[in-house]
Write a protein that holds these residues in place. Structure first.
Motif, PDB file in Angstrom:
ATOM      1  N   PRO A  41     -11.648 -15.699  -6.585  1.00 29.54           N
ATOM      2  CA  PRO A  41     -12.013 -14.274  -7.944  1.00 29.54           C
ATOM      3  C   PRO A  41     -10.246 -13.863  -7.947  1.00 29.54           C
ATOM      4  O   PRO A  41     -10.119 -13.768  -6.406  1.00 29.54           O
ATOM      5  N   ASP A  42      -9.458 -12.778  -8.618  1.00 26.68           N
ATOM      6  CA  ASP A  42      -8.935 -12.546  -8.970  1.00 26.68           C
ATOM      7  C   ASP A  42      -8.792 -11.487  -7.843  1.00 26.68           C
ATOM      8  O   ASP A  42      -7.294 -11.261  -7.458  1.00 26.68           O
ATOM      9  N   SER A  43      -9.950 -10.683  -7.821  1.00 25.69           N
ATOM     10  CA  SER A  43      -9.580  -9.127  -7.204  1.00 25.69           C
ATOM     11  C   SER A  43      -9.805 -10.075  -5.555  1.00 25.69           C
ATOM     12  O   SER A  43      -9.472  -8.568  -5.221  1.00 25.69           O
ATOM     13  N   ALA A  44      -9.853 -10.510  -4.983  1.00 23.97           N
ATOM     14  CA  ALA A  44      -9.267 -11.152  -4.198  1.00 23.97           C
ATOM     15  C   ALA A  44      -8.441 -11.790  -3.684  1.00 23.97           C
ATOM     16  O   ALA A  44      -8.149 -12.257  -2.020  1.00 23.97           O
ATOM     17  N   GLU A  45      -7.051 -11.847  -4.571  1.00 27.44           N
ATOM     18  CA  GLU A  45      -6.741 -12.641  -4.344  1.00 27.44           C
ATOM     19  C   GLU A  45      -5.181 -11.186  -4.423  1.00 27.44           C
ATOM     20  O   GLU A  45      -3.511 -11.264  -3.845  1.00 27.44           O
ATOM     21  N   VAL A  46      -5.443 -10.361  -5.081  1.00 27.57           N
ATOM     22  CA  VAL A  46      -4.541  -8.812  -5.294  1.00 27.57           C
ATOM     23  C   VAL A  46      -5.530  -7.967  -5.615  1.00 27.57           C
ATOM     24  O   VAL A  46      -6.379  -7.858  -5.449  1.00 27.57           O
ATOM     25  N   PHE A  47      -5.265  -6.861  -5.093  1.00 28.58           N
ATOM     26  CA  PHE A  47      -5.226  -5.544  -4.688  1.00 28.58           C
ATOM     27  C   PHE A  47      -6.026  -4.965  -6.081  1.00 28.58           C
ATOM     28  O   PHE A  47      -5.201  -4.690  -7.115  1.00 28.58           O
ATOM     29  N   ASN A  48      -7.065  -4.795  -5.881  1.00 28.02           N
ATOM     30  CA  ASN A  48      -7.630  -4.075  -7.388  1.00 28.02           C
ATOM     31  C   ASN A  48      -8.667  -3.110  -7.821  1.00 28.02           C
ATOM     32  O   ASN A  48     -10.054  -3.106  -6.890  1.00 28.02           O
ATOM     33  N   TYR A  49      -8.067  -1.990  -7.083  1.00 30.16           N
ATOM     34  CA  TYR A  49      -8.707  -0.699  -6.482  1.00 30.16           C
ATOM     35  C   TYR A  49      -9.690  -0.414  -7.439  1.00 30.16           C
ATOM     36  O   TYR A  49     -10.696   0.852  -7.182  1.00 30.16           O
TER      37      TYR A  49
END
Length: 415
Positions: free
Chosen positions: A74-82
């Motif tokens: 998932p995208d949130s596991a690749e870049v920080f999504n606070y």
């Protein structure tokens, strides 16, 4: 004992291996060397230990991301999504209010990092609350072989699913100093990149350190409530601590507070001492020890003696200064409305010491204050504590030097 500290003050620059120096000679810590990093981490461990003393329940947990149904990351596991963390906290607070019928009791410290092996984002978190979080939502074991086993309480070091966090598994850890240290070692990762870590022991992990995120509760700051409780107890006794090294129950090390909480301690000690002087006519016990424990940090000493110079020049202080100036000027002119003999004796007892009184100091211009501190440090340079082991600087000054030239009553300072 260890000393937990981190600040940008001149005092902290002495614990920094690479202090920065301004044109006026002032030194501050670099915030980049290993000593500074260790102190920042230690400061947050101490603050969390202090916050723990004001909370009935404390949880150390880790939030992860599972793969998508098709096996992709998932995208949130690749870049920080606070926003995922914000939504999680919002759900926790909503469930907390619904179950316990109370709101506003959850505070947090959260640090995000990318794993060292595959670079996946995950979150480390400390939650402080007044009531139990275990009844909120539904917990199940994440591993297939244990999903039939009933979850009792919140077991530590077990992978669980929590209906409030829908992205992956959750793992809890013991909320002790070790647990705090594990979470807070990531609090520095959002501060450094390759350039800042070059040539230091952290350089080989700089690509990870360059991609971190750290967010704490801000209103009030983490640890502030315990500080307020401690100051309230000291205020009841009209007492201060002998130094700024604070012992927190349950923490192995001393806490040398920084920034906002350091200011809170010093202003609290100042207010307590002012109240003591009004009621007893003298400083609190140990106030002199506290003052001299600050060393040669002008800003700390100024705050302890005179309060917050940016906010305390209110009408009361202005009136005190104007009244004192008026009476001194009247005395100089021989007018009848000058101070009485009793007032004159009292002023001679209080004034002319190594530091001007608060009324005088608040009437100084910035230039006059700078002149005073230059003169003051010249006097302290002449004091040799080894030759005067039983004396403090104030006593030595009164006997050796006489009166403060910046005192309106005894010195040569203009009105």
């Amino acid at each position: 004992m260890f000393l937990y500290a981190f600040s940008d003050t001149e005092a902290d620059s002495k614990m920094c291996s690479n202090p920065l120096q301004f044109k006026d000679g002032t030194q501050v810590s670099c915030r980049e060397c290993d000593e500074c990093i260790s102190r920042r981490k230690g400061d947050w461990i101490a603050r969390c230990a202090a916050e723990k003393l004001t909370a009935n329940f404390v949880y150390v947990l880790h939030l992860t991301y599972a793969d998508n149904a098709n096996g992709t990351t998932p995208d949130s596991a690749e870049v920080f999504n606070y926003k995922d963390v914000q939504l999680f906290l919002k759900k926790v607070r909503k469930a907390y209010k619904k179950h316990h019928e109370v709101d506003g009791e959850i505070r947090f410290v959260v640090a995000g990092e990318k794993g060292s092996q595959n670079g996946r984002v995950h979150w480390h978190m400390i939650l402080f609350s007044q009531k139990d979080l275990s009844p909120l939502g539904t917990f199940k074991y994440f591993d297939k072989g244990m999903r039939r086993k009933k979850v009792v309480g919140l077991p530590v070091n077990e992978r669980l699913t929590w209906s409030i966090w829908t992205h992956g598994f959750v793992m809890f850890q013991e909320p002790d100093e070790r647990g705090f240290a594990y979470v807070l070692k990531y609090c520095i990762k959002d501060q450094f990149g390759l350039q800042k870590t070059e040539g230091k022991r952290r350089f080989n992990k700089a690509d990870i350190a360059a991609a971190g995120m750290f967010r704490p509760s801000l209103q009030p700051p983490i640890g502030a409530r315990w500080v307020e409780q401690e100051l309230a107890q000291l205020r009841d006794k009209l007492a201060v601590k002998p130094n700024i090294n604070i012992k927190i129950p349950g923490l192995r090390s001393y806490w040398y507070p920084r920034a906002t909480l350091r200011k809170k301690w010093l202003l609290g000690f100042h207010e307590i001492n002012e109240e003591a002087k009004k009621k007893r006519g003298k400083d609190c016990p140990q106030f002199s020890s506290l003052l001299h424990s600050l060393g040669d940090t002008t800003k700390d000493i100024e705050m302890l003696l005179y309060g917050d110079m940016k906010t305390e020049k209110d009408m009361a202080d202005g009136a005190a200064w104007e009244e004192k100036a008026r009476r001194m000027e009247a005395r100089a002119k021989g007018e009848a409305n000058g101070p009485t003999e009793w007032q004159r004796r009292q002023e001679h007892k209080r004034c002319g010491q190594s530091h001007p009184c608060k009324a005088c100091y608040h009437g100084f211009s910035e230039k006059r204050r700078d002149q005073f501190w230059t003169w003051y440090w010249e006097q302290t340079d002449q004091f040799d504590p080894e030759q005067n082991p039983a004396k403090q600087f104030d006593i030595w000054f009164a006997k050796q030097t006489g009166k403060n030239p910046f005192c309106t009553v005894h010195g040569n300072a203009p009105f």
